[in-house]
Enzyme design. Structure first.
Site, PDB file in Angstrom:
ATOM      1  N   LYS A 204       0.567  -1.184   0.092  1.00 18.03           N
ATOM      2  CA  LYS A 204       0.181  -0.049   0.000  1.00 18.03           C
ATOM      3  C   LYS A 204       0.984   1.275  -0.103  1.00 18.03           C
ATOM      4  O   LYS A 204       0.373   2.484  -0.128  1.00 18.03           O
ATOM      5  CB  LYS A 204      -0.869   0.026   1.136  1.00 18.03           C
ATOM      6  CG  LYS A 204      -2.112  -0.976   1.094  1.00 18.03           C
ATOM      7  CD  LYS A 204      -2.996  -0.923   2.279  1.00 18.03           C
ATOM      8  CE  LYS A 204      -4.240  -1.665   2.268  1.00 18.03           C
ATOM      9  NZ  LYS A 204      -5.225  -1.772   3.162  1.00 18.03           N
ATOM     10  N   ASP A 282      -6.997 -11.398   8.544  1.00 20.18           N
ATOM     11  CA  ASP A 282      -6.986 -10.097   7.733  1.00 20.18           C
ATOM     12  C   ASP A 282      -8.688  -9.934   7.682  1.00 20.18           C
ATOM     13  O   ASP A 282      -8.845  -8.742   8.330  1.00 20.18           O
ATOM     14  CB  ASP A 282      -6.565 -10.158   6.465  1.00 20.18           C
ATOM     15  CG  ASP A 282      -6.343  -8.802   5.763  1.00 20.18           C
ATOM     16  OD1 ASP A 282      -6.533  -7.834   6.600  1.00 20.18           O
ATOM     17  OD2 ASP A 282      -6.151  -8.809   4.392  1.00 20.18           O
TER      18      ASP A 282
END
Length: 332
Positions: A204, A282
């Site tokens: 990211k 996650d």
């Protein structure tokens, strides 16, 4: 036999994919490797070889360098992009220095020159598997300080872009470790799971702030950009020698068990087990935590979502294990 002696601690035999357009070579290679205790899959098609890699477990590839449909160098380069740590041995009748240099540059790890002696092949196989094991074990044996500094630097850069990420990664790592322990993963593999979970969102760093910090839902185009972080993360980690073994795990943490995930549409056990563990951890952490665009939801909702998508998005065994840990109070 070689595979039985050196792999006796593994729960399954070493799996080898052999790709060669010469059916006789495939027959000889497969018979010799199976006699040494390896599980062997063969194909005359490089494209079919790539399909096999996406759909089943493979520990090593042996590929001819020259084939009409796709040359072995292109196969090695493509496979290496999907599985950076996968040993790929090139089989060639033209063992020139230039070919070997180009092969190494494009993802090959070793070479076998034709004509070959079958008794030498298991030695080449074990040499490459041992190199892979050493890379994994180095994550446990190398200085924890050096690795921690690398991880901290990367996560600090990501955290500056998306503030919740560092805490999210810490929680995902903790949940992943609980799942790994319940699945009785060995110590070296637990270290791999922990480090990969900490860094699963490092890609990211290349995602635009406007997308990461957008308060509302993302458009289809924005989702496409967001999905690139898995492959970018794998590429970033692949550049760090001591962490390269983690790159495939990070790259594939958004694959789906039914083969409809990204970036490579891997299916089932072809997805590394640590990736499957991180995917479930996650999802659980994301559902039960506050986000910029919504408040946290109850643990019961997270469990229902995991069960709903077990066998499609998530590995059923991993989901079953996570649910059991939650119900026993070890994860909340």
């Amino acid at each position: 036999m070689v595979a039985e002696v050196s792999e006796q601690t593994r729960s399954r035999p070493v799996s080898i994919l052999v790709v060669d357009d010469d059916a006789m070579v495939l027959q000889v290679m497969a018979a010799g490797l199976r006699q040494s205790g390896y599980a062997v899959t063969t194909t005359t098609s490089p494209l079919d070889g790539l399909r096999i890699l996406r759909e089943s477990v493979c520990d090593l590839v042996i590929s001819d360098a020259y084939m009409p449909e796709m040359d072995g160098l292109t196969l090695a380069e493509t496979a290496n992009g999907i599985f950076p740590e996968l040993p790929i041995v090139m089989l060639t009748g033209f063992g020139t220095v230039d070919l070997m240099r180009e092969g190494l540059r494009r993802g090959a790890s070793d070479f076998i020159t034709k004509p070959f002696r079958m008794r030498d092949i298991p030695i080449v196989v074990e040499r490459n598997l041992e190199r892979k094991r050493l890379e994994r074990d180095r994550l446990s044996e190398r200085s924890g300080r050096i690795l921690f500094q690398a991880i901290t630097s990367l996560l600090t850069a990501v955290d500056a872009k998306e503030h919740y990420t560092a805490q999210h990664s810490r929680r995902v790592a903790n949940i992943s470790l609980q799942i790994g322990a319940a699945l009785q993963q060995p110590e070296a593999e637990m270290r791999v799971i922990e480090l990969a979970a900490w860094m699963h969102d490092v890609g990211k760093i290349g995602t635009p702030d406007a997308i990461l910090r957008k308060p509302g839902g993302l458009t289809d185009d924005e989702w496409q950009v967001m999905r690139e972080h898995a492959a970018k993360g794998g590429e970033i980690i692949a550049q760090i020698e001591d962490l390269r073994y983690l790159s495939s795990i990070i790259r594939h943490h958004h694959e789906r068990y039914d083969g409809t995930g990204y970036p490579d549409r891997l299916r089932g056990d072809a997805i590394p087990l640590p990736s499957r563990i991180i995917a479930a951890a996650d999802a659980f952490e994301t559902i039960t935590s506050d986000r910029g665009y919504r408040s946290s939801r109850p643990v019961s909702v997270a469990i229902d979502e995991l069960k709903k998508h077990s066998g499609t998005q998530f590995d059923p065994i991993v989901v079953e294990t996570l649910v059991r840990l939650v119900e026993s109070g070890r994860i909340d």
